[in-house]
Design a protein around this motif. Sequence first.
Motif, PDB file in Angstrom:
ATOM      1  N   SER A 137      52.504  31.915  99.792  1.00  0.00           N
ATOM      2  CA  SER A 137      51.469  31.517  98.839  1.00  0.00           C
ATOM      3  C   SER A 137      51.589  32.345  97.579  1.00  0.00           C
ATOM      4  O   SER A 137      50.889  33.343  97.404  1.00  0.00           O
ATOM      5  N   ILE A 138      52.471  31.916  96.686  1.00  0.00           N
ATOM      6  CA  ILE A 138      52.655  32.665  95.444  1.00  0.00           C
ATOM      7  C   ILE A 138      51.442  32.533  94.534  1.00  0.00           C
ATOM      8  O   ILE A 138      51.234  33.339  93.627  1.00  0.00           O
ATOM      9  N   LEU A 139      50.624  31.507  94.758  1.00  0.00           N
ATOM     10  CA  LEU A 139      49.367  31.326  94.027  1.00  0.00           C
ATOM     11  C   LEU A 139      48.234  31.466  95.046  1.00  0.00           C
ATOM     12  O   LEU A 139      47.760  30.482  95.606  1.00  0.00           O
ATOM     13  N   PRO A 140      47.786  32.683  95.314  1.00  0.00           N
ATOM     14  CA  PRO A 140      46.871  32.923  96.427  1.00  0.00           C
ATOM     15  C   PRO A 140      45.450  32.443  96.164  1.00  0.00           C
ATOM     16  O   PRO A 140      44.957  32.477  95.036  1.00  0.00           O
ATOM     17  N   SER A 141      44.815  32.020  97.218  1.00  0.00           N
ATOM     18  CA  SER A 141      43.403  31.658  97.158  1.00  0.00           C
ATOM     19  C   SER A 141      42.560  32.925  97.107  1.00  0.00           C
ATOM     20  O   SER A 141      43.047  34.027  97.377  1.00  0.00           O
ATOM     21  N   TYR A 142      41.304  32.752  96.760  1.00  0.00           N
ATOM     22  CA  TYR A 142      40.386  33.879  96.648  1.00  0.00           C
ATOM     23  C   TYR A 142      39.529  33.983  97.916  1.00  0.00           C
ATOM     24  O   TYR A 142      39.176  32.977  98.525  1.00  0.00           O
ATOM     25  N   ASP A 143      39.186  35.232  98.277  1.00  0.00           N
ATOM     26  CA  ASP A 143      38.251  35.478  99.373  1.00  0.00           C
ATOM     27  C   ASP A 143      36.909  35.895  98.785  1.00  0.00           C
ATOM     28  O   ASP A 143      36.845  36.497  97.700  1.00  0.00           O
ATOM     29  N   GLN A 161      35.186  39.398  83.459  1.00  0.00           N
ATOM     30  CA  GLN A 161      35.807  38.084  83.566  1.00  0.00           C
ATOM     31  C   GLN A 161      37.146  38.207  84.292  1.00  0.00           C
ATOM     32  O   GLN A 161      37.819  39.233  84.205  1.00  0.00           O
ATOM     33  N   TYR A 162      37.542  37.161  85.012  1.00  0.00           N
ATOM     34  CA  TYR A 162      38.907  37.128  85.536  1.00  0.00           C
ATOM     35  C   TYR A 162      39.869  37.144  84.360  1.00  0.00           C
ATOM     36  O   TYR A 162      39.598  36.564  83.305  1.00  0.00           O
ATOM     37  N   PRO A 163      41.018  37.805  84.489  1.00  0.00           N
ATOM     38  CA  PRO A 163      41.964  37.880  83.368  1.00  0.00           C
ATOM     39  C   PRO A 163      42.560  36.522  83.040  1.00  0.00           C
ATOM     40  O   PRO A 163      42.666  35.642  83.897  1.00  0.00           O
ATOM     41  N   GLN A 164      42.983  36.364  81.793  1.00  0.00           N
ATOM     42  CA  GLN A 164      43.515  35.093  81.329  1.00  0.00           C
ATOM     43  C   GLN A 164      44.730  34.652  82.133  1.00  0.00           C
ATOM     44  O   GLN A 164      44.956  33.450  82.330  1.00  0.00           O
ATOM     45  N   TYR A 205      48.030  30.844  85.292  1.00  0.00           N
ATOM     46  CA  TYR A 205      49.038  30.676  86.334  1.00  0.00           C
ATOM     47  C   TYR A 205      48.486  30.408  87.729  1.00  0.00           C
ATOM     48  O   TYR A 205      49.233  30.024  88.619  1.00  0.00           O
ATOM     49  N   ASN A 206      47.202  30.636  87.935  1.00  0.00           N
ATOM     50  CA  ASN A 206      46.585  30.388  89.238  1.00  0.00           C
ATOM     51  C   ASN A 206      45.314  29.570  89.023  1.00  0.00           C
ATOM     52  O   ASN A 206      44.253  29.856  89.604  1.00  0.00           O
ATOM     53  N   ALA A 207      45.433  28.563  88.170  1.00  0.00           N
ATOM     54  CA  ALA A 207      44.282  27.840  87.634  1.00  0.00           C
ATOM     55  C   ALA A 207      43.382  27.232  88.702  1.00  0.00           C
ATOM     56  O   ALA A 207      42.159  27.352  88.641  1.00  0.00           O
ATOM     57  N   GLY A 243      34.126  28.814  90.183  1.00  0.00           N
ATOM     58  CA  GLY A 243      33.051  28.342  89.336  1.00  0.00           C
ATOM     59  C   GLY A 243      33.119  28.945  87.947  1.00  0.00           C
ATOM     60  O   GLY A 243      34.024  29.714  87.615  1.00  0.00           O
ATOM     61  N   THR A 244      32.153  28.611  87.127  1.00  0.00           N
ATOM     62  CA  THR A 244      32.078  29.143  85.768  1.00  0.00           C
ATOM     63  C   THR A 244      31.558  30.568  85.823  1.00  0.00           C
ATOM     64  O   THR A 244      30.475  30.821  86.356  1.00  0.00           O
ATOM     65  N   ILE A 245      32.326  31.497  85.277  1.00  0.00           N
ATOM     66  CA  ILE A 245      31.958  32.905  85.325  1.00  0.00           C
ATOM     67  C   ILE A 245      31.318  33.314  84.001  1.00  0.00           C
ATOM     68  O   ILE A 245      31.909  33.133  82.936  1.00  0.00           O
TER      69      ILE A 245
END
Length: 506
Positions: A153-159, A476-479, A484-486, A493-495
């Motif tokens: 999973s090069i584009l990992p999900s969030y926990d 904020q999450y970084p750009q 790359y992990n859109a 959600g909207t942060i």
Amino acid sequence: MKKYIYPIFALALLTVTSCKKDFFDINQNPNSPTDESVTPQVILPRALSVTAARIGTNFDYAAFWTGYWSRSGTYGQSIEIESYNITTGFNSGQWTGWYDILTDENIMEKKAVALNQPFYQAAAKTLKAIGFMYLVDQYNNVPYTRAFDIQGSILPSYDKGEDIYADLLVQLDAAAKLFKGISTVDPATQAADVMFSGDVVQWRKLVNTLRLKLLLHESQVVPAATVTNVVSQITADGAGYLAAGESATVNPGYVIAVDQQNPFYNTYKSSALGVLDQYNRANNYILGKYAGADGVVSQNPTNAGDDDPRLRYVFSAAATPTIAGATNYYRGTNFGEVLPNSDPYRAANQSDVAGPGLAKSPTQDQPLLTSIESLFMQAEAQQRGWIPGAAATTYASAITESFSYLGAPGAAAYLTRPGVVFNSTINQIVFQKYLSLIGLDNFEAYVDYRRLGVPTDLPLSANANRLDRVIPLRLQYPQAEYSYNAANVAAQGTINPQTSAIFWDK
């Protein structure tokens, strides 16, 4: 996305350099890494050093927002930090920096398991818990279970942040048991451990203190059953917590040389080339708190009235006082205030943030977690009824330890002052903790402010660009994540840093 590029590049490098020698391999470069040479023993000192350095020097924004520090008049306004209008570019190094460290620690853990080295396995679990705690406390949900699964999973999900906290407690319990099962530590490991020199009892105390820190961070939401379970695990371990004189500090061999000095000293006092920090200065808010009931900092060092003696140890007197004949002049600025670049507003006219009790020497140890913080956490946990012991006694010990660390006199007299004498409230414990951790763990003050609202009278930025914004609840999450992990970052959600709270912030 930097945190994934590094592991992939490292994997490719290790694959290339570990191939069988051929006809053209006539030399061996000792600086070229191979899979065999990158051992846990090699990784540990770097992991400890960069973790302590990051804690000590990468949370200026927290020091500004919580009333510790302010910008000197020599510099123009920093619109983003002073307006609280946090974008995806603000402090993105927190994300990449922690994941860079965590990648190394994850490699260390895997190699330690493969080599049957329980000390390094336990150390890796402990340090990973620290890194992920700081990530959750800044971003809430982050990649965790799939963070290092590059192939799968090069584009990992969030926990979820609360799920990560829960597993960190599991990992720390496992680390404690591994440490407890170690009877001897070989000299090579003692040398690699630039924090405790292989003392597994001290490591167990650090693990237990971190477990308590996680529980207190989520004190407003943690189930009573979780507290009971974790405290019982700590009790069963038997080592206790970091006590007076038992700070977790790191020193890989700091010397007076470029990039080799103590990180705090080098960043906030003076580089090896003599470059001084002209940006960070004392905040008038905390100067007022240190000044005592009259709110005025005495300019007479032999008769400081009701000033908190620690004031002169966490800050330095102004290099160029604007009062004629003054020799012990302390002056701050108001965070966010736009001032002219002239006397008395220049950096030289104001107090720097690396006083003699914090910046003792360019070769001093770098704190990772101090005994001061540990004692204050124990006092709060005792007041909550979580752990045994008298909160009043531990509270006094924590304040005394603060004076001792800084080399400040007068702890006994300070403890008898009105407002300092213990009143059995958690807010008082946390406020004294706030006064004691400046320059040692600026980020913890930001955590405490969000979870408890202490200090209760913390002023907002004076910058006109602030409008109606308040101290942000998170970053904020970084750009790079949005680029790359859109899909995975969009699922969060909207942060909005003004309204999107960390899970424990109620």
